[in-house]
Structure formats: structure tokens, C-alpha cells
Design a protein around this motif. Sequence first.
Motif, mmCIF file in Angstrom:
data_model
loop_
_atom_site.group_PDB
_atom_site.id
_atom_site.type_symbol
_atom_site.label_atom_id
_atom_site.label_comp_id
_atom_site.label_asym_id
_atom_site.label_seq_id
_atom_site.Cartn_x
_atom_site.Cartn_y
_atom_site.Cartn_z
ATOM 1 N N MET A 1 55.220 -35.038 -93.688
ATOM 2 C CA MET A 1 54.378 -34.129 -94.476
ATOM 3 C C MET A 1 54.706 -32.667 -94.193
ATOM 4 N N VAL A 2 54.895 -32.326 -92.913
ATOM 5 C CA VAL A 2 55.247 -30.953 -92.561
ATOM 6 C C VAL A 2 56.580 -30.567 -93.176
ATOM 7 N N ILE A 3 57.544 -31.486 -93.124
ATOM 8 C CA ILE A 3 58.865 -31.210 -93.699
ATOM 9 C C ILE A 3 58.747 -30.973 -95.199
ATOM 10 N N ARG A 4 57.989 -31.826 -95.885
ATOM 11 C CA ARG A 4 57.862 -31.677 -97.338
ATOM 12 C C ARG A 4 57.182 -30.359 -97.706
ATOM 13 N N GLN A 5 56.105 -30.015 -96.999
ATOM 14 C CA GLN A 5 55.400 -28.777 -97.295
ATOM 15 C C GLN A 5 56.265 -27.554 -96.985
ATOM 16 N N THR A 6 57.063 -27.633 -95.927
ATOM 17 C CA THR A 6 57.955 -26.528 -95.589
ATOM 18 C C THR A 6 59.016 -26.337 -96.664
ATOM 19 N N ILE A 7 59.584 -27.436 -97.134
ATOM 20 C CA ILE A 7 60.572 -27.368 -98.219
ATOM 21 C C ILE A 7 59.959 -26.709 -99.448
ATOM 22 N N LEU A 8 58.762 -27.124 -99.810
ATOM 23 C CA LEU A 8 58.110 -26.579 -100.994
ATOM 24 C C LEU A 8 57.812 -25.083 -100.837
ATOM 25 N N GLN A 9 57.282 -24.686 -99.680
ATOM 26 C CA GLN A 9 56.932 -23.281 -99.476
ATOM 27 C C GLN A 9 58.168 -22.386 -99.487
ATOM 28 N N LEU A 10 59.266 -22.853 -98.879
ATOM 29 C CA LEU A 10 60.456 -22.014 -98.766
ATOM 30 C C LEU A 10 61.258 -21.936 -100.062
ATOM 31 N N LYS A 11 61.243 -22.981 -100.841
ATOM 32 C CA LYS A 11 62.130 -23.058 -101.997
ATOM 33 C C LYS A 11 61.428 -22.849 -103.345
ATOM 34 N N THR A 12 60.130 -22.524 -103.326
ATOM 35 C CA THR A 12 59.393 -22.319 -104.587
ATOM 36 C C THR A 12 59.112 -20.835 -104.809
ATOM 37 N N PRO A 13 59.496 -20.265 -105.951
ATOM 38 C CA PRO A 13 59.169 -18.864 -106.271
ATOM 39 C C PRO A 13 57.661 -18.681 -106.388
ATOM 40 N N ASP A 14 57.160 -17.500 -106.027
ATOM 41 C CA ASP A 14 55.719 -17.235 -106.029
ATOM 42 C C ASP A 14 55.071 -17.502 -107.384
#
Length: 421
Positions: free
Chosen positions: A334-347
Motif C-alpha cells: 500500500m505504501v509503495i502504491r501510494q508513493t507511486i501515485l503521489q510522485l507520478k501524478t500532476p497536481d
Amino acid sequence: MAKRDPYAALRIKEFNIFLFVRFLLVFGWSMQFIVIEWEVYSITKDPLSLGIIGLMEIIPAFSMALFAGHIVDQKEKRNLLAICTAAFSLISLGLFFLTSDAITGHWSTNSTLYSIYALVFFGGFLRSFFGPTIFSLVALLVPKKIYHNAATWSTSTWKTATVSGALFGGFFISWIGVDKTLCLVFVLVVLSFIFLFQIKKKPILNTKIGEPIMQSLKVGVLFVFQNKAILGALTLDMIAVLFGGTVAILSVFAQDILKVGPEGFGILNASISMGSIVTMLLTTYIPINRNTGKKMLISVFIFGLSMIAFGLSSIFWVSVLALFISGAADGISMVIRQTILQLKTPDEMRGRVSSVNSMFVGSSNELGAFESGLAAKLIGPVAAVVFGGTMTLVTVVATAALNPTIRNLDLTADIEESEKE
């Protein structure tokens, strides 16, 4: 590179208020979830009825997800979360009345059951807005260089609330009864609504306000499907959650197999999230940026093995240990998935991307609940859990073999770049 600060996000006052609000909401939602599952199974003694709860939530959550993401990207996030919280309080109040003596003593079993299903359906509609709103709000509370730290603390708070809500939910059923427990949920949600206004309104970062809805949805979906790291992580988690939906039938194991009563039911629920909390807190000190994909694959594989162990166990403490391990493995994933989403998604696209995430992973929780309930009815609860764990293992092996993007994923460069901003 600067020394890692595991408490970076916690040094921001509004983020702490957000964590407290999220804790209250999830604590209440988690307690409400297991109380309703206990009540419905106590009424029907049919595992399929537990699956129907999941189905009633997935239909609106899935069908509304993309539209909700579009709305979130177009609206101010603090006030939108306040509206969702107020609506959630009405659901809790309704469930309290449905389980009170005034209703149960005069309504037929079917009338009560169908009314519960109706409120769960409304909750699914509401949940399609909760996820994208919370995901988007986090990015407005902290600077980009600590997104990964904020994602870890936010997810850890969610899991902490889940474990304590599940644990206390089981005990409160025994101590004060179903209806009073649901009344307590209502009080907690109202309290979270009050504290939410300690957070200031945030700017809307989307530069395309008023964009046609179909164009907006198309852009969001295309972004996810063109980003192989995000798509691979969501797909892996979706299938694992779909076939690993053991939580939905824990009341069957508690009442009919392990015979541990409501207290044991609470402990079984809590053990899953307790494992997640331990590993997620560790990830604030031990970075997951190197060999990220391999760590995610291994964690989901361990999750599948632990599900099989739980299904085969008839000893309470062994079952608790198996669920704890499953939660620990799920926490890393879950932490990995959320980190991927936060880092790779434009605001400006966070609402829509989070909505696609909820369609993949969030909705698969409810679909997995329906699958588990149906399988438990057709082949028995033990075989259903073992089958789900086995399918999770097959999914991990297939993903590792067929998806090199996930297998070789490494977030070191992404995190170092964000820390420079």
C-alpha cells in the motif's frame, strides 16, 4: 542528498489536523463496517448476505468514480471533504435507527435488511468522492519534496484507525450493543466535521476549470493507462485485493469455525491492520525507493501465502498470526502504491487519477467481498479463502514474468528529484 527526516510531514500543523480528522473518519467507518457485517450475518446466517454488502457498495462506487474525480479536480477540496463528512454522518445516524429497538421490534427482518443495504449503497456513492478528495488534499498540505513521507503517514493513520476501529467495534458489540456502537460512530463523524474547519480552504490548481466532463475524464483515464508504473501497480493490487477479500467473511470464521464471539471477531479484524501499521511505520525509517517493484511483488506474494495459512487454520492464535502477516505484507504494498501515485501524478489531475485508483483497488475490495461471500456459499469458507490466496500467488508470478516495468521499478531518481524542489 539531505538526511531523511522521518517526521517531516508531521511538522506541518494543518497536516496533523488532517491526520486527526482522517483518523476519526476511518475509525468510525471501520467500526461501522464490522458492526454491520456482524449484524447482517447474525440476522441471515447466510455468507452470501455479506457478499451482497460488498456488491451494494461497489455498484455506486465504481459507476461514480470517474465523475467524482472530475468534480474533485474542479472544486475546492476542504469544503468538498466537509460535505462528504456531513453526508457520512447521516448514514451513521440512519444505521443507528435501523438497529435500535424502536425499529427492530416493529419492522420485519427483510425490511431492516434491505434498508441497511440501501444505506450501504449510499455509502458507496459517497466513498467515490472521499478517496479522490483526501488524496488531492494531502498534496495541498505539504510541499512536494515530502510527498512520499506524507503518503506514508497518511496511509499509516488510515491503517491505525482501521485496526483500532475493527478492534473496538468487536468489543463494543459485546459491551454496549450494535445500536449504541453505531450511535458512537455518528458522534465521531460529527467531531471530525468540526475539526475539519481548522484547515484553511485551499486553491484549485486545475487550470482547466469548466473543461467538458467527457474530455476531462478521457484525459485522466489515458494518463493512467499510458503510465506503465501506475497501471502495473494498480493492476497487481486490484487482483490481489479481489481474490484476497477474506475480511468480508471473517464473521463466518469467528462465529462458525473458530467460535470466538464478537471479541475474537474484533481481534481478527484488528490483527490485519496491526501488521500493516508496523510495516508502514518502519517504512518511514527504511526507504522503499530502491528495487521498489521487486519489494511490491514479494509483499503481495507473502500476502497470498498468509491468506492460504489463515484459511487452513482452525487454531485462533495461528489465524491471528496469519492475518497479522497478511496485513504487514499489504502495508508495504500500500505504501509503495501510494508513493507511486503521489510522485507520478500532476497536481491538476490528482482527483481523476485517484478515482481510477479507486476503481481498480477500492472497488475491488467490495467486488472481492462479493466474490468471497459467493465462494463461501458455493464451496465453503475455508476453500474460498484458500482459492483466493492461490489466485493471488498466480497473479504475482504472472505479473513478475509479463510486466518488466513493475519488476524493474525503482523510485530512487523520482524521490531525489522531488526532494530538490
